[in-house]
Design a protein around this motif. Structure first.
Motif, PDB file in Angstrom:
ATOM      1  N   ILE A  36     -11.725 -12.284  -8.397  1.00 52.35           N
ATOM      2  CA  ILE A  36     -10.552 -11.957  -8.836  1.00 52.35           C
ATOM      3  C   ILE A  36     -10.526 -11.597 -10.267  1.00 52.35           C
ATOM      4  O   ILE A  36      -9.548 -10.428 -10.552  1.00 52.35           O
ATOM      5  N   LYS A  37     -11.178 -12.106 -11.086  1.00 52.86           N
ATOM      6  CA  LYS A  37     -11.426 -11.343 -12.654  1.00 52.86           C
ATOM      7  C   LYS A  37     -11.780 -10.082 -12.755  1.00 52.86           C
ATOM      8  O   LYS A  37     -11.258  -9.266 -13.235  1.00 52.86           O
ATOM      9  N   THR A  38     -12.810  -9.827 -11.687  1.00 54.47           N
ATOM     10  CA  THR A  38     -13.418  -8.483 -11.688  1.00 54.47           C
ATOM     11  C   THR A  38     -12.213  -7.520 -11.131  1.00 54.47           C
ATOM     12  O   THR A  38     -12.107  -6.250 -11.674  1.00 54.47           O
ATOM     13  N   PHE A  39     -11.503  -7.836 -10.100  1.00 54.38           N
ATOM     14  CA  PHE A  39     -10.447  -7.082  -9.507  1.00 54.38           C
ATOM     15  C   PHE A  39      -9.314  -6.790 -10.482  1.00 54.38           C
ATOM     16  O   PHE A  39      -8.780  -5.838 -10.585  1.00 54.38           O
ATOM     17  N   ARG A  40      -8.916  -7.748 -11.323  1.00 53.70           N
ATOM     18  CA  ARG A  40      -7.853  -7.726 -12.403  1.00 53.70           C
ATOM     19  C   ARG A  40      -8.338  -6.549 -13.322  1.00 53.70           C
ATOM     20  O   ARG A  40      -7.520  -5.856 -14.120  1.00 53.70           O
ATOM     21  N   ALA A  41      -9.608  -6.742 -13.761  1.00 53.59           N
ATOM     22  CA  ALA A  41      -9.999  -5.859 -14.816  1.00 53.59           C
ATOM     23  C   ALA A  41     -10.354  -4.496 -14.360  1.00 53.59           C
ATOM     24  O   ALA A  41     -10.395  -3.493 -15.282  1.00 53.59           O
ATOM     25  N   ASP A  42     -10.710  -4.283 -13.297  1.00 49.44           N
ATOM     26  CA  ASP A  42     -11.066  -2.873 -12.527  1.00 49.44           C
ATOM     27  C   ASP A  42      -9.781  -2.124 -12.733  1.00 49.44           C
ATOM     28  O   ASP A  42      -8.579  -2.535 -12.151  1.00 49.44           O
ATOM     29  N   GLU A  43      -9.864  -0.768 -13.333  1.00 49.93           N
ATOM     30  CA  GLU A  43      -8.723  -0.110 -13.385  1.00 49.93           C
ATOM     31  C   GLU A  43      -8.762   1.335 -12.657  1.00 49.93           C
ATOM     32  O   GLU A  43      -7.817   2.190 -12.700  1.00 49.93           O
ATOM     33  N   ASP A  44      -9.806   1.325 -11.805  1.00 49.55           N
ATOM     34  CA  ASP A  44      -9.897   2.503 -10.751  1.00 49.55           C
ATOM     35  C   ASP A  44      -9.051   2.553 -10.030  1.00 49.55           C
ATOM     36  O   ASP A  44      -8.594   4.021  -9.727  1.00 49.55           O
ATOM     37  N   GLY A  45      -8.423   1.802  -9.448  1.00 51.49           N
ATOM     38  CA  GLY A  45      -7.412   1.684  -8.599  1.00 51.49           C
ATOM     39  C   GLY A  45      -5.863   2.466  -9.197  1.00 51.49           C
ATOM     40  O   GLY A  45      -5.174   3.051  -8.449  1.00 51.49           O
ATOM     41  N   ALA A  46      -5.660   1.785 -10.371  1.00 55.85           N
ATOM     42  CA  ALA A  46      -4.631   2.363 -10.921  1.00 55.85           C
ATOM     43  C   ALA A  46      -4.650   3.574 -11.332  1.00 55.85           C
ATOM     44  O   ALA A  46      -3.641   4.597 -11.374  1.00 55.85           O
ATOM     45  N   VAL A  47      -5.828   4.178 -11.845  1.00 58.70           N
ATOM     46  CA  VAL A  47      -5.970   5.654 -12.209  1.00 58.70           C
ATOM     47  C   VAL A  47      -5.796   6.269 -10.896  1.00 58.70           C
ATOM     48  O   VAL A  47      -5.162   7.397 -10.957  1.00 58.70           O
ATOM     49  N   THR A  48      -6.299   6.011  -9.727  1.00 60.29           N
ATOM     50  CA  THR A  48      -6.100   6.813  -8.621  1.00 60.29           C
ATOM     51  C   THR A  48      -4.711   7.038  -8.290  1.00 60.29           C
ATOM     52  O   THR A  48      -4.057   8.081  -7.821  1.00 60.29           O
ATOM     53  N   VAL A  49      -3.879   5.674  -8.283  1.00 56.41           N
ATOM     54  CA  VAL A  49      -2.594   5.833  -7.899  1.00 56.41           C
ATOM     55  C   VAL A  49      -1.770   6.656  -9.126  1.00 56.41           C
ATOM     56  O   VAL A  49      -0.830   7.503  -8.647  1.00 56.41           O
ATOM     57  N   ASP A  50      -2.161   6.715 -10.314  1.00 60.84           N
ATOM     58  CA  ASP A  50      -1.593   7.388 -11.090  1.00 60.84           C
ATOM     59  C   ASP A  50      -1.688   9.098 -10.700  1.00 60.84           C
ATOM     60  O   ASP A  50      -0.654   9.706 -10.964  1.00 60.84           O
ATOM     61  N   TRP A  51      -3.101   9.543 -10.238  1.00 60.31           N
ATOM     62  CA  TRP A  51      -3.208  10.730 -10.078  1.00 60.31           C
ATOM     63  C   TRP A  51      -2.403  11.120  -8.826  1.00 60.31           C
ATOM     64  O   TRP A  51      -2.011  12.204  -8.635  1.00 60.31           O
ATOM     65  N   VAL A  52      -2.369  10.261  -7.785  1.00 58.60           N
ATOM     66  CA  VAL A  52      -1.592  10.681  -6.470  1.00 58.60           C
ATOM     67  C   VAL A  52       0.025  10.787  -6.785  1.00 58.60           C
ATOM     68  O   VAL A  52       0.562  11.707  -6.423  1.00 58.60           O
ATOM     69  N   VAL A  53       0.499   9.766  -7.598  1.00 52.15           N
ATOM     70  CA  VAL A  53       1.712  10.098  -8.060  1.00 52.15           C
ATOM     71  C   VAL A  53       2.127  11.271  -8.759  1.00 52.15           C
ATOM     72  O   VAL A  53       3.126  12.187  -8.606  1.00 52.15           O
ATOM     73  N   LEU A  54       1.269  11.512  -9.785  1.00 47.52           N
ATOM     74  CA  LEU A  54       1.423  13.088 -10.401  1.00 47.52           C
ATOM     75  C   LEU A  54       1.182  14.333  -9.408  1.00 47.52           C
ATOM     76  O   LEU A  54       1.983  15.103  -9.555  1.00 47.52           O
ATOM     77  N   THR A  55       0.272  14.166  -8.499  1.00 47.84           N
ATOM     78  CA  THR A  55       0.075  15.346  -7.763  1.00 47.84           C
ATOM     79  C   THR A  55       1.489  15.326  -6.750  1.00 47.84           C
ATOM     80  O   THR A  55       1.782  16.425  -6.392  1.00 47.84           O
TER      81      THR A  55
END
Length: 62
Positions: free
Chosen positions: A5-24
């Motif tokens: 859970i701590k690793t999952f909260r600290a990982d920002e790869d998913g958030a960056v992917t969502v940002d790129w999908v929304v921007l695209t």
């Protein structure tokens, strides 16, 4: 489990992917909107030019 859970909260790869999908998606939506606007306005301009030519032609031959 707590470590996961701590690793999952600290990982920002998913958030960056969502940002790129929304921007695209936003860029694609804007491109579709621009294409539709340009297409409609150019159709109107072509029709207006055709009517003007037809009116001039009928005025010359009347």
């Amino acid at each position: 489990m707590l470590n996961f859970i701590k690793t999952f909260r600290a990982d920002e790869d998913g958030a960056v992917t969502v940002d790129w999908v929304v921007l695209t998606a936003a860029v694609v939506a804007m491109a579709i909107g621009a294409y539709t606007t340009i297409r409609d306005n150019s159709d109107n301009m072509i029709n207006a030019a055709g009517l003007a030519v037809a009116n001039e032609q009928s005025a010359l031959f009347d």
